[in-house]
Design an enzyme around this catalytic site. Sequence first.
Site, mmCIF file in Angstrom:
data_model
loop_
_atom_site.group_PDB
_atom_site.id
_atom_site.type_symbol
_atom_site.label_atom_id
_atom_site.label_comp_id
_atom_site.label_asym_id
_atom_site.label_seq_id
_atom_site.Cartn_x
_atom_site.Cartn_y
_atom_site.Cartn_z
ATOM 1 N N GLU A 28 22.811 -21.378 -9.342
ATOM 2 C CA GLU A 28 21.388 -20.644 -9.221
ATOM 3 C C GLU A 28 21.321 -19.500 -9.987
ATOM 4 O O GLU A 28 20.344 -19.238 -10.904
ATOM 5 C CB GLU A 28 21.148 -20.304 -7.681
ATOM 6 C CG GLU A 28 20.741 -21.609 -7.221
ATOM 7 C CD GLU A 28 21.212 -21.624 -5.580
ATOM 8 O OE1 GLU A 28 21.372 -20.552 -5.041
ATOM 9 O OE2 GLU A 28 21.267 -22.777 -4.931
ATOM 10 N N GLY A 71 22.031 -28.112 -2.372
ATOM 11 C CA GLY A 71 20.655 -27.977 -1.751
ATOM 12 C C GLY A 71 19.983 -29.350 -1.714
ATOM 13 O O GLY A 71 18.706 -29.205 -1.156
ATOM 14 N N HIS A 99 27.582 -18.760 -10.050
ATOM 15 C CA HIS A 99 26.868 -19.734 -9.163
ATOM 16 C C HIS A 99 25.809 -20.316 -9.782
ATOM 17 O O HIS A 99 24.972 -19.498 -10.785
ATOM 18 C CB HIS A 99 26.018 -19.154 -7.801
ATOM 19 C CG HIS A 99 25.678 -20.038 -6.729
ATOM 20 N ND1 HIS A 99 24.672 -20.679 -6.990
ATOM 21 C CD2 HIS A 99 26.325 -20.753 -5.864
ATOM 22 C CE1 HIS A 99 24.333 -21.640 -6.035
ATOM 23 N NE2 HIS A 99 25.388 -21.622 -5.360
ATOM 24 N N GLU A 146 30.998 -27.163 -7.780
ATOM 25 C CA GLU A 146 29.748 -27.370 -7.329
ATOM 26 C C GLU A 146 28.789 -28.042 -8.260
ATOM 27 O O GLU A 146 28.218 -27.419 -9.008
ATOM 28 C CB GLU A 146 29.002 -26.107 -7.011
ATOM 29 C CG GLU A 146 29.751 -25.193 -5.973
ATOM 30 C CD GLU A 146 29.000 -24.088 -5.243
ATOM 31 O OE1 GLU A 146 28.809 -24.111 -3.826
ATOM 32 O OE2 GLU A 146 28.190 -23.489 -5.833
ATOM 33 N N ASN A 151 27.718 -19.059 1.726
ATOM 34 C CA ASN A 151 26.602 -18.415 0.850
ATOM 35 C C ASN A 151 25.494 -18.538 1.632
ATOM 36 O O ASN A 151 24.696 -19.419 1.390
ATOM 37 C CB ASN A 151 26.716 -18.992 -0.585
ATOM 38 C CG ASN A 151 25.793 -18.430 -1.457
ATOM 39 O OD1 ASN A 151 25.333 -17.483 -1.257
ATOM 40 N ND2 ASN A 151 25.762 -19.289 -2.681
ATOM 41 N N TRP A 152 24.890 -17.232 2.064
ATOM 42 C CA TRP A 152 23.589 -17.492 2.664
ATOM 43 C C TRP A 152 22.381 -17.274 1.805
ATOM 44 O O TRP A 152 21.244 -17.307 2.323
ATOM 45 C CB TRP A 152 23.547 -16.163 3.673
ATOM 46 C CG TRP A 152 24.774 -16.192 4.853
ATOM 47 C CD1 TRP A 152 25.500 -17.095 5.044
ATOM 48 C CD2 TRP A 152 24.870 -15.168 5.837
ATOM 49 N NE1 TRP A 152 26.341 -16.936 6.220
ATOM 50 C CE2 TRP A 152 25.916 -15.793 6.612
ATOM 51 C CE3 TRP A 152 24.357 -13.835 6.072
ATOM 52 C CZ2 TRP A 152 26.377 -14.983 7.703
ATOM 53 C CZ3 TRP A 152 24.766 -13.182 7.230
ATOM 54 C CH2 TRP A 152 25.693 -14.089 7.896
ATOM 55 N N LYS A 153 22.898 -17.187 0.525
ATOM 56 C CA LYS A 153 21.517 -17.030 -0.537
ATOM 57 C C LYS A 153 20.666 -15.964 -0.050
ATOM 58 O O LYS A 153 20.965 -15.077 0.435
ATOM 59 C CB LYS A 153 21.117 -18.455 -0.880
ATOM 60 C CG LYS A 153 22.339 -19.420 -1.056
ATOM 61 C CD LYS A 153 21.889 -20.721 -1.775
ATOM 62 C CE LYS A 153 22.914 -21.632 -1.917
ATOM 63 N NZ LYS A 153 22.432 -22.829 -2.482
ATOM 64 N N GLY A 164 26.381 -23.614 1.585
ATOM 65 C CA GLY A 164 24.830 -22.966 1.516
ATOM 66 C C GLY A 164 24.073 -23.152 2.808
ATOM 67 O O GLY A 164 24.308 -22.605 3.792
ATOM 68 N N GLY A 165 23.414 -24.323 2.814
ATOM 69 C CA GLY A 165 22.467 -24.482 4.098
ATOM 70 C C GLY A 165 23.314 -24.495 5.337
ATOM 71 O O GLY A 165 22.768 -23.892 6.458
ATOM 72 N N SER A 214 26.044 -29.382 -0.607
ATOM 73 C CA SER A 214 25.446 -30.105 0.533
ATOM 74 C C SER A 214 26.573 -30.590 1.383
ATOM 75 O O SER A 214 27.007 -31.691 2.058
ATOM 76 C CB SER A 214 24.686 -31.605 0.257
ATOM 77 O OG SER A 214 23.568 -31.210 -0.544
HETATM 78 P P1 PGA Z 1 24.150 -26.169 -0.333
HETATM 79 O O1 PGA Z 1 24.561 -25.019 -1.341
HETATM 80 O O2 PGA Z 1 25.446 -26.080 0.630
HETATM 81 O O3 PGA Z 1 23.053 -25.649 0.404
HETATM 82 O O4 PGA Z 1 23.966 -27.322 -0.910
HETATM 83 C C1 PGA Z 1 26.000 -24.854 -1.614
HETATM 84 C C2 PGA Z 1 26.040 -23.561 -2.517
HETATM 85 O O5 PGA Z 1 25.096 -23.340 -3.398
HETATM 86 O O6 PGA Z 1 26.948 -22.755 -2.693
#
Ligand code: PGA
Length: 250
Positions: A97, A172, A95, A166, A10-12, A233-234, A212
């Site tokens: 966010e 994050g 998600h 999640e 997930n590149w956000k 994500g990251g 993470s």
């Molecule tokens: P993260 O994000 O790996 O940066 O913690 C995961 C996500 O939000 O899907």
Amino acid sequence: MSRSKLIAGNWKMNTNKATATELAKAVAAGASSAKASLGVAPPFVYLDAVGQALAGSKVLLGSQDVYFEKNGAFTGEISVEMLKDLNVKFVLTGHSERRHVLMESSELVAKKAAAVYGGGLMLIHCIGEKLHERDSNQTFGVCQKQLDELKNFSIDDPSRLVIAYEPVWAIGTGRNATDAQAQEVHAYIRQSLGRMWNKDFADSVRIQYGGSMKPENAGGLLAQPDIDGGLIGGAALKAESFLAIVAAAK
Ligand code: PGA
């Protein structure tokens, strides 16, 4: 029952057209030897370019969001049909966010999930508790409430349903759930899916962990019996770390 592992990036709201294309090409190049299924979800505006960069590879193109209406006067929104037009295969809903930063209600998330699944795409439905909810023993209750968003439409093919667990406090933050913490909630989710549908159905649904996940902790998490992949994500923003997680999915 055997569930193939699914690792999705997930590149956000990251990358630009050039770096998105470059990252997609590097992931595609590393994907041929992968045992797991894999996918990437770039920002809307780069879906087309990333889709072209992935052409001929096994990497699935995904979208981070969608709107539930088919078309019409919904300024700024993107429909399932538009995503299908660009060869999108999976869509994230719920998600954290979107829920907690963009303030999407449970009702809106449920409508989006119905549109994705009803439109024939793979649905990755994200659920998870905040830290204060974990600390006050509400983890299972919060997860159940967010799973209930799937109750109002018909789901017949478990291969097109993925749940991403999640925990919000792990996203994050660099602080992942431990193997045991994640496995405990994944087992709860599978039992719950069994109650909502039936055991065979629940045994076929993939449940990803997200929060993470990185090369250093992926092996332990992905070895848990009810963890069927990761939503990254990251660590998905560099091909090297993303592919190292893919390689950890045995
Ligand atoms: P993260 O994000 O790996 O940066 O913690 C995961 C996500 O939000 O899907």
